[in-house]
Design an enzyme around this catalytic site. Structure first.
Site, PDB file in Angstrom:
ATOM      1  CB  CYS A  98      98.733 -11.837 -34.677  1.00  0.00           C
ATOM      2  SG  CYS A  98      97.395 -12.996 -34.273  1.00  0.00           S
ATOM      3  CB  CYS A 105     114.558 -34.995 -21.680  1.00  0.00           C
ATOM      4  SG  CYS A 105     114.998 -34.294 -23.281  1.00  0.00           S
ATOM      5  CB  CYS A 132     117.749 -35.302 -16.088  1.00  0.00           C
ATOM      6  SG  CYS A 132     119.555 -35.409 -16.155  1.00  0.00           S
ATOM      7  CB  CYS A 156     118.100 -29.053 -20.944  1.00  0.00           C
ATOM      8  SG  CYS A 156     117.423 -28.597 -19.313  1.00  0.00           S
TER       9      CYS A 156
END
Lengths: 150, 244
Positions: free
Chosen positions: B97, B160, B163, B205
């Site tokens: 935008c 990921c 964990c 992470c």
């Protein structure tokens, strides 16, 4: 073959040879017998006091997952067994293999391989090609864990 | 919307990171006047009605003053962009935008402005259920996100999922591992002392795993966002949340 290309290939050859040497220095060869690495990676025994300092140093990640006899450490993990008593449960050789490459004992383990660089994906640039702990550090940690008898 | 992927947390056991934090931090999130994220929302409201760029248009000029036309939008992003032929997240939508409608320069990732505007737009969906669009074109990207979620990577060789699916609620040193639901972003993290985007969280992470982080805005992050939103479908938006 033109001279520039020759020179480039020679340089490439020697840089591979050198990085090979560096690798050999960082990651020592070892022999697995059954579920253990019976011989010290350095040929010498480690130092338990240095080993304790390595285990409790946050940089080395042990306390992310493990707790142990460290009354001074406020934050200890609980993703895995407490380190108390490990020296009574395992021989030095078994502890050595567990630290060097726990995948050899359990391919699905979440415990990192502290002295291996193979089979890893998308390793960050700062850590690429380097084992997490050196051979000397592994020996120090093995010597320390062996003292945890209860 | 696809059924849960194998190995995922069952829908009935899902919990926001909110449920795992201390009562004090929960109170800070719940009380609008104590929640530091409110500052960014207010700043976003100001930017919303400011004319910008060579087109001299404001967001409000196209979308109305209150921002209420944005209700539910954050609950269904990332969405497929037909021109780019890939999904884009809310920050990228805001920047499209900026450049295409306002003819202004794009905001940098994690800049005060884009955080403020995404907090303002996100807060219009506060309390709404996450409702990823049923757009088949998104499926391959969502699958890429799931593959990344399951990929063991970095020097620590962790995924990921190891964990956040297998060990949530356990203690990683001092931190309680949450289920990784993207319900609160952008959010105020006490450790950052700032608002930050979901991509900043993912970057943290990845660095923790000693993996190579992606560039902000990379398709891999958007794929992960898409997967996380579908994994959290039906959970309620908390923007701007607070986390330890």
């Amino acid at each position: 073959m033109n001279r520039a290309l020759c020179a480039a290939l020679l340089m490439l050859g020697s840089s591979i040879a050198t990085s090979g040497d560096v690798q050999a220095q960082e990651q020592r060869p070892y022999t697995i017998v059954g579920d253990s690495i019976p011989n010290s990676l350095t040929g010498a025994p480690g130092d338990p006091a240095r080993g304790r300092a390595i285990v409790t140093n946050r940089q080395n990640t042990c306390l992310l997952c493990h707790a142990g006899p460290f009354p001074e450490e406020k934050f200890q993990g609980n993703l895995s067994p407490d380190l108390r008593g490990t020296g009574a449960r395992w021989s030095a050789g078994q502890l050595r293999l567990r630290l060097v490459d726990a995948r050899r004992l359990n391919p699905a383990t979440i415990m990192p391989s502290f002295h291996a660089t193979d089979g890893l994906t998308r390793v960050g640039a700062a850590w690429r090609g380097k084992p997490i702990l050196s051979a000397e550090q592994i020996e120090d940690v093995v010597a320390y864990l062996a003292t945890l008898r209860d | 919307m696809a059924a849960a992927y194998a190995g995922e947390i069952p829908l009935s056991e899902r919990k926001s990171g909110y449920a795992l934090m201390s009562r004090d931090t929960q109170k800070m999130q719940d009380d609008r006047t104590a929640n530091p994220g409110t500052l960014w929302v207010l700043e976003g409201e100001t930017l919303w009605s400011q004319k910008a760029g060579s087109a001299a248009k404001s967001c409000a000029g196209c979308h109305g003053n209150s921002g209420s036309s944005m209700t539910g939008v954050a609950a269904r992003y990332p969405a497929y962009n037909t021109t780019l032929r890939r999904p884009i997240n809310l920050e990228q939508r805001i920047n499209i935008c900026r450049t295409e409608r306002q003819h202004a320069t794009a905001f940098a990732y994690e800049s005060k402005e884009v955080l403020a505007l995404s907090a303002f737009v996100g807060s219009q969906s506060l309390g709404r259920k996450i409702a990823p669009p049923a757009d088949k074109r998104l499926t391959p990207f969502r699958n890429t996100g799931r593959d990344l979620f399951d990929l063991r990577q970095g020097q620590l060789n962790l995924s990921c999922a190891q964990c956040h699916n297998d060990n949530w609620s356990r203690r990683l040193s001092g931190a309680i591992i949450p289920q990784a639901h993207p319900t609160g972003y952008p959010l105020y993290r006490l450790e950052w002392q700032s608002l930050g985007s979901l991509q900043r969280r993912l970057r943290n992470c990845l660095i923790g795993m000693r993996a190579e982080p992606f560039e902000y805005g990379a398709p891999e992050y958007v794929a992960l966002e898409l997967y996380l939103m579908s994994r959290a479908r039906g959970m309620r938006i908390e923007t701007p949340a607070v986390r330890p």
